[in-house]
Design a protein around this motif. Structure first.
Motif, PDB file in Angstrom:
ATOM      1  N   THR A 359       0.951  -1.239  -0.097  1.00 45.80           N
ATOM      2  CA  THR A 359       0.057   0.083  -0.103  1.00 45.80           C
ATOM      3  C   THR A 359       0.681   1.367   0.070  1.00 45.80           C
ATOM      4  OG1 THR A 359      -1.656  -1.200   1.329  1.00 45.80           O
ATOM      5  CG2 THR A 359      -1.718   1.428   1.279  1.00 45.80           C
ATOM      6  N   LEU A 360       1.838   1.279   0.768  1.00 43.75           N
ATOM      7  CA  LEU A 360       2.920   2.336   0.772  1.00 43.75           C
ATOM      8  C   LEU A 360       3.577   2.506  -0.606  1.00 43.75           C
ATOM      9  CD1 LEU A 360       4.338   2.084   4.574  1.00 43.75           C
ATOM     10  CD2 LEU A 360       2.679   3.691   3.783  1.00 43.75           C
ATOM     11  N   ALA A 361       3.792   1.626  -1.205  1.00 45.16           N
ATOM     12  CA  ALA A 361       4.338   1.718  -2.665  1.00 45.16           C
ATOM     13  C   ALA A 361       3.500   1.809  -3.637  1.00 45.16           C
ATOM     14  CB  ALA A 361       5.289   0.266  -2.665  1.00 45.16           C
ATOM     15  N   GLY A 362       2.279   2.014  -3.255  1.00 45.59           N
ATOM     16  CA  GLY A 362       1.268   2.258  -4.535  1.00 45.59           C
ATOM     17  C   GLY A 362       1.041   1.289  -5.208  1.00 45.59           C
ATOM     18  N   LEU A 363       0.964  -0.190  -4.638  1.00 42.79           N
ATOM     19  CA  LEU A 363       0.802  -1.512  -5.374  1.00 42.79           C
ATOM     20  C   LEU A 363      -0.449  -2.154  -5.045  1.00 42.79           C
ATOM     21  CD1 LEU A 363       4.488  -2.635  -5.450  1.00 42.79           C
ATOM     22  CD2 LEU A 363       3.162  -1.376  -7.538  1.00 42.79           C
ATOM     23  N   SER A 570      11.566  -4.448  16.688  1.00 42.67           N
ATOM     24  CA  SER A 570      12.598  -4.576  15.760  1.00 42.67           C
ATOM     25  C   SER A 570      12.841  -5.658  15.335  1.00 42.67           C
ATOM     26  CB  SER A 570      13.941  -4.029  16.478  1.00 42.67           C
ATOM     27  OG  SER A 570      14.293  -5.067  17.591  1.00 42.67           O
ATOM     28  N   HIS A 571      12.407  -6.840  15.621  1.00 45.12           N
ATOM     29  CA  HIS A 571      12.729  -8.344  15.109  1.00 45.12           C
ATOM     30  C   HIS A 571      11.320  -8.829  14.427  1.00 45.12           C
ATOM     31  CE1 HIS A 571      15.157 -11.918  14.028  1.00 45.12           C
ATOM     32  NE2 HIS A 571      14.329 -12.502  14.792  1.00 45.12           N
ATOM     33  N   ASP A 572      10.322  -8.075  14.714  1.00 42.43           N
ATOM     34  CA  ASP A 572       9.024  -8.565  13.983  1.00 42.43           C
ATOM     35  C   ASP A 572       8.951  -8.734  12.554  1.00 42.43           C
ATOM     36  OD1 ASP A 572       6.478  -8.729  13.105  1.00 42.43           O
ATOM     37  OD2 ASP A 572       5.842  -7.980  15.141  1.00 42.43           O
ATOM     38  N   VAL A 573       8.513  -9.894  11.949  1.00 43.17           N
ATOM     39  CA  VAL A 573       8.745 -10.010  10.460  1.00 43.17           C
ATOM     40  C   VAL A 573       7.709  -8.874   9.892  1.00 43.17           C
ATOM     41  CG1 VAL A 573       7.127 -11.815  10.426  1.00 43.17           C
ATOM     42  CG2 VAL A 573       8.749 -11.631   8.605  1.00 43.17           C
ATOM     43  N   ALA A 574       6.739  -8.778  10.553  1.00 42.94           N
ATOM     44  CA  ALA A 574       5.386  -7.909   9.866  1.00 42.94           C
ATOM     45  C   ALA A 574       6.145  -6.510   9.660  1.00 42.94           C
ATOM     46  CB  ALA A 574       4.302  -7.891  10.566  1.00 42.94           C
ATOM     47  N   GLU A 575       6.923  -6.069  10.631  1.00 43.18           N
ATOM     48  CA  GLU A 575       7.731  -4.847  10.417  1.00 43.18           C
ATOM     49  C   GLU A 575       8.530  -4.763   9.122  1.00 43.18           C
ATOM     50  OE1 GLU A 575       6.485  -2.152  11.846  1.00 43.18           O
ATOM     51  OE2 GLU A 575       5.333  -3.078  13.440  1.00 43.18           O
ATOM     52  N   TYR A 576       9.228  -5.657   9.072  1.00 43.07           N
ATOM     53  CA  TYR A 576      10.261  -5.847   7.948  1.00 43.07           C
ATOM     54  C   TYR A 576       9.467  -5.886   6.593  1.00 43.07           C
ATOM     55  CZ  TYR A 576      14.771  -6.771  10.402  1.00 43.07           C
ATOM     56  OH  TYR A 576      15.945  -6.584  11.227  1.00 43.07           O
ATOM     57  N   LEU A 577       8.618  -6.640   6.512  1.00 43.81           N
ATOM     58  CA  LEU A 577       7.702  -6.479   5.257  1.00 43.81           C
ATOM     59  C   LEU A 577       6.972  -5.390   5.076  1.00 43.81           C
ATOM     60  CD1 LEU A 577       6.435 -10.296   5.688  1.00 43.81           C
ATOM     61  CD2 LEU A 577       8.144  -9.621   4.037  1.00 43.81           C
ATOM     62  N   ALA A 578       6.584  -4.593   5.945  1.00 41.21           N
ATOM     63  CA  ALA A 578       5.889  -3.294   5.764  1.00 41.21           C
ATOM     64  C   ALA A 578       6.434  -2.216   5.025  1.00 41.21           C
ATOM     65  CB  ALA A 578       5.126  -3.021   7.098  1.00 41.21           C
ATOM     66  N   HIS A 579       8.024  -2.484   4.741  1.00 43.31           N
ATOM     67  CA  HIS A 579       8.581  -1.384   4.197  1.00 43.31           C
ATOM     68  C   HIS A 579       8.424  -1.307   2.642  1.00 43.31           C
ATOM     69  CE1 HIS A 579      10.897   0.114   7.831  1.00 43.31           C
ATOM     70  NE2 HIS A 579      10.932  -1.289   7.976  1.00 43.31           N
ATOM     71  N   PRO A 580       8.048  -0.426   2.192  1.00 41.33           N
ATOM     72  CA  PRO A 580       7.804  -0.535   0.699  1.00 41.33           C
ATOM     73  C   PRO A 580       9.063  -0.727  -0.226  1.00 41.33           C
ATOM     74  CG  PRO A 580       8.033   1.918   1.728  1.00 41.33           C
ATOM     75  CD  PRO A 580       7.908   1.196   2.823  1.00 41.33           C
ATOM     76  N   HIS A 581      10.110  -0.534   0.230  1.00 41.75           N
ATOM     77  CA  HIS A 581      11.457  -1.049  -0.674  1.00 41.75           C
ATOM     78  C   HIS A 581      11.420  -2.665  -0.646  1.00 41.75           C
ATOM     79  CE1 HIS A 581      15.528  -1.170  -1.919  1.00 41.75           C
ATOM     80  NE2 HIS A 581      15.729  -2.362  -1.309  1.00 41.75           N
ATOM     81  N   VAL A 582      10.668  -3.277   0.346  1.00 44.85           N
ATOM     82  CA  VAL A 582      10.947  -4.807   0.314  1.00 44.85           C
ATOM     83  C   VAL A 582       9.580  -5.450  -0.528  1.00 44.85           C
ATOM     84  CG1 VAL A 582      10.433  -6.793   1.835  1.00 44.85           C
ATOM     85  CG2 VAL A 582      11.787  -4.816   2.519  1.00 44.85           C
ATOM     86  N   ALA A 583       8.634  -4.682  -0.378  1.00 45.65           N
ATOM     87  CA  ALA A 583       7.345  -5.057  -1.035  1.00 45.65           C
ATOM     88  C   ALA A 583       7.479  -4.664  -2.619  1.00 45.65           C
ATOM     89  CB  ALA A 583       6.090  -4.115  -0.458  1.00 45.65           C
ATOM     90  N   ARG A 584       8.359  -3.627  -2.983  1.00 49.55           N
ATOM     91  CA  ARG A 584       8.636  -3.327  -4.346  1.00 49.55           C
ATOM     92  C   ARG A 584       9.462  -4.450  -5.001  1.00 49.55           C
ATOM     93  NH1 ARG A 584       8.200   2.384  -3.138  1.00 49.55           N
ATOM     94  NH2 ARG A 584      10.286   2.197  -2.486  1.00 49.55           N
ATOM     95  N   ALA A 585      10.326  -4.915  -3.983  1.00 43.63           N
ATOM     96  CA  ALA A 585      11.358  -5.922  -4.646  1.00 43.63           C
ATOM     97  C   ALA A 585      10.804  -7.188  -5.027  1.00 43.63           C
ATOM     98  CB  ALA A 585      12.412  -5.948  -3.686  1.00 43.63           C
ATOM     99  N   LEU A 586       9.846  -7.464  -4.038  1.00 39.51           N
ATOM    100  CA  LEU A 586       9.074  -8.949  -4.007  1.00 39.51           C
ATOM    101  C   LEU A 586       8.018  -8.849  -5.540  1.00 39.51           C
ATOM    102  CD1 LEU A 586       7.964  -9.801  -0.570  1.00 39.51           C
ATOM    103  CD2 LEU A 586      10.029 -10.532  -1.766  1.00 39.51           C
ATOM    104  N   MET A 587       7.418  -7.872  -5.523  1.00 39.99           N
ATOM    105  CA  MET A 587       6.631  -7.660  -6.615  1.00 39.99           C
ATOM    106  C   MET A 587       7.303  -7.652  -8.042  1.00 39.99           C
ATOM    107  SD  MET A 587       3.365  -8.197  -5.593  1.00 39.99           S
ATOM    108  CE  MET A 587       4.137  -9.257  -4.356  1.00 39.99           C
ATOM    109  N   ARG A 588       8.313  -7.071  -8.087  1.00 41.53           N
ATOM    110  CA  ARG A 588       9.124  -6.950  -9.373  1.00 41.53           C
ATOM    111  C   ARG A 588       9.595  -8.389  -9.645  1.00 41.53           C
ATOM    112  NH1 ARG A 588      11.755  -2.045  -7.297  1.00 41.53           N
ATOM    113  NH2 ARG A 588      13.413  -3.281  -6.571  1.00 41.53           N
ATOM    114  N   ALA A 589      10.001  -9.279  -8.710  1.00 34.02           N
ATOM    115  CA  ALA A 589      10.441 -10.556  -8.978  1.00 34.02           C
ATOM    116  C   ALA A 589       9.185 -11.525  -9.360  1.00 34.02           C
ATOM    117  CB  ALA A 589      11.312 -11.066  -7.718  1.00 34.02           C
ATOM    118  N   LEU A 590       8.099 -11.179  -8.800  1.00 30.13           N
ATOM    119  CA  LEU A 590       7.071 -11.872  -8.987  1.00 30.13           C
ATOM    120  C   LEU A 590       6.339 -11.507 -10.289  1.00 30.13           C
ATOM    121  CD1 LEU A 590       5.810 -12.135  -5.374  1.00 30.13           C
ATOM    122  CD2 LEU A 590       6.532 -14.213  -6.699  1.00 30.13           C
ATOM    123  N   SER A 591       6.536 -10.608 -10.783  1.00 29.86           N
ATOM    124  CA  SER A 591       5.704  -9.831 -12.132  1.00 29.86           C
ATOM    125  C   SER A 591       6.859  -9.571 -12.975  1.00 29.86           C
ATOM    126  CB  SER A 591       4.925  -8.728 -11.740  1.00 29.86           C
ATOM    127  OG  SER A 591       5.790  -7.645 -11.291  1.00 29.86           O
TER     128      SER A 591
END
Length: 591
Positions: A359-363, A570-591
């Motif tokens: 959502t933060l990445a506009g995807l 600080s070690h929560d996986v949901a917090e790591y995944l919530a960063h738009p940089h991470v989300a964009r990288a995943l979607m690029r690789a999947l699409s």
């Protein structure tokens, strides 16, 4: 069921719990502890208090010095005796979401009970306050009906209810959940007054701990009950507690001292001589278990899974065949401490974090059913076991991991500093101070990493469990967290030739520690040839990723990104995944 019937039912339940109250009293006399409960409840409560930072590291260390016996009860007792400075501020925030429920009569608004927001536009109250959609249609809720901080007269805001949009009720559990119509300017009640998220997780409160109630007794301005109140008995679906309440308090939230909702107040328990023996509330977990999936989604809660008497050994969850065209696959690989958990629930939690980042990445958001979720949590044992491993060789690895992590976080080489313990306890204390996480949690993480690295049987069991839930062919984007990043590195040496890995993502990883990477199946900091791009994301305050950035050891083999997670998560996986940089990288690789 009307209020009188609810009172009679509460009295019958209270009478039926007589032996339970006697058992609690006997345990108090035997242990000398006022706060007592079943061992699993005590363990879950202490772990939750420690992980949330409610009990300071210094306090835990001081209590540990008194011996291991009844340590968990002492930790919980400390949380009840000493409140952090933000206790009042957090209480003030929770209180604003509580409103007075009224109905019109001859042009006047007559108070009929209390309710509180559990989502931006959802109000929770009792069934006997709003028994049907017609009564809700004729009702309003008033927020801000309280004296100001300077004792100035209140100025409150009325909101209409909209049962046509959402109305869920249960006479047996005596709850009603109803939509609150937006204000004239379109804003929701939650935007103006906040809301209290309902949590089903075990460990919010145990017998003997204080409770706090907020409501509108007899329709008066908002009042709070915080003195001489405590939980006295836990039943399957209800809680009994001592507190001063009056008619009109029905529908009030019952909070613990961390201002988490533990119950929905609905009735007093009458005595034979007109006195009141106790109060009764409906457990939050019982209400959530009764709600349909679409309501749980709006509340931000995963559907609850009923626990069976015998432990269930879970297997992983595959993705639906059509996800990402059926040839590209998103695979999540979890970390430690997940024994007994439901992988489908965990998958929803990971996707919830990822969807925030998207959502933060506009995807567009992802669907939980589109992700593969291998599960190996049951191979590592109960996460509530002693943090330190018992096997001698595993203990050596465990101590090496902690000592190296403490050194990398700036601990002096000789381990000495005024006021700080030496040896293993000193290293844990240093890490806890450096990261603001409790040393018990840190120790538990490194215990499981050590067990995986040292015990070939454990390693094989973990890898086999993961391999049982993987696609047979195509490309996989492998997203791993914590211990799962170590497992991922080993997994990449064993994948069949039919699987390609264009992207490996490691989150909160300990791969920067020499004691970790030299024990990998590759024999050192060598990226397996199967991995294409490798993105490592780490948080400076995460004690597990304390060896990051990785480039000192994994030279030129990894792209890295430092992120700023909330201090207590600080070690929560949901917090790591919530960063738009991470989300964009995943979607690029999947699409």
């Amino acid at each position: 069921m009307d209020a009188l019937s609810q009172t009679r039912a509460a009295a019958a339940r209270y009478a039926g719990a007589r032996e339970e109250r006697a058992r609690i009293q006997r345990r108090r006399e035997q242990t000398g502890q006022h706060i007592v409960d079943e061992a699993d409840q005590v363990s879950a409560r202490a772990e939750r208090l420690v992980q949330r930072g409610t009990v300071s590291v210094a306090t835990v260390e001081r209590l540990s010095e008194q011996g291991a016996e009844r340590l968990l009860e002492r930790i919980i007792g400390a949380s009840a005796d000493f409140q952090p400075a933000n206790f009042l501020a957090r209480g003030a925030r929770a209180v604003t979401s509580v409103g007075r429920v009224t109905q019109g009569s001859n042009g006047r608004a007559i108070p009929i009970g209390t309710g509180f927001l559990v989502a931006p536009s959802l109000l929770l109250t009792n069934n006997h306050v709003l028994p049907d959609a017609a009564s809700a249609e004729a009702a309003e809720v008033e927020f801000g009906a309280e004296m100001s901080i300077d004792d100035e007269p209140p100025v409150w805001t009325r909101f209409r209810l909209d049962p046509a949009a959402r109305f869920v009720t249960d006479a047996g559990l005596d709850y009603t959940l109803v939509r609150v119509a937006p204000a004239a300017d379109g804003r929701t009640a939650g935007e103006l007054y906040g809301w209290n998220r309902l949590i089903a997780t075990q460990g919010k409160i145990i017998t003997g701990e204080p409770v706090n109630l907020v409501g509108h007794p007899n329709g008066r301005l908002k009042e709070i009950t915080i003195r001489r109140n405590e939980l006295t008995t836990q039943l399957d679906r209800f809680l009994h507690y001592t507190a001063d309440t009056e008619p009109g308090s029905s529908g009030s939230p019952v909070f613990n001292d961390q201002w988490e909702v533990v119950a929905l107040h609905h009735s007093g328990v009458p005595g034979d001589n007109g006195s009141w023996l106790a109060n009764e509330g409906i457990r939050v977990s019982s209400i959530l278990a009764a709600l349909p999936a679409d309501v749980l989604a709006e509340l931000g809660c995963a559907p609850q899974v009923t626990e069976s008497v015998t432990p269930v050994r879970h297997s992983g969850v595959p993705a639906r065949p059509s996800a990402f065209g059926g040839t590209r696959h998103l695979v999540f690989l979890h970390g430690r401490g997940q024994a007994g958990r439901d992988p489908m629930t965990m998958r929803r939690e990971w996707i919830a974090g990822l969807n925030k980042g998207l959502t933060l990445a506009g995807l567009p958001p992802a669907d939980p059913a589109d992700a593969w979720f291998p599960f190996y949590g049951d191979t590592l044992g109960d996460p509530r076991e002693s943090p330190a491993p018992s096997a001698p060789t595993t203990r050596v690895v465990y101590e090496q991991l902690i000592a190296e992590a403490a050194m990398l976080s700036g601990r002096p080489a000789d381990g000495r500093r005024e006021g700080l313990l030496t040896g293993l306890q000193g290293a844990l204390s240093w890490l806890a101070s450096a990261t603001n996480l409790d040393h018990l949690l840190i120790a538990a993480v490194f215990r499981d990493v050590a067990a995986y690295l040292d015990d070939a049987t454990v390693r094989q069991a973990v890898l086999s469990a993961v391999e049982r839930t993987l696609p047979a062919s195509g490309q996989i984007v492998l997203v791993s967290h914590s211990l799962g990043t170590v497992v991922a590195m080993d997994l990449l040496t064993r994948l069949p030739a039919t699987l390609e890995v264009p992207l490996l993502v490691t989150l909160g990883s300990p791969l920067g520690l020499d004691a970790v990477h030299r024990r990998l199946l590759t024999g050192g900091p060598i990226r397996p040839e199967r991995a294409g791009q490798w993105l490592n994301v780490w948080c400076p305050s995460d004690p597990v990723s304390i060896g990051c950035p990785l480039d000192d050891d994994w030279k030129g083999q990894v792209d890295e990104r430092a992120v700023d997670n909330p201090l207590q998560r600080s070690h929560d996986v949901a917090e790591y995944l919530a960063h738009p940089h991470v989300a964009r990288a995943l979607m690029r690789a999947l699409s």
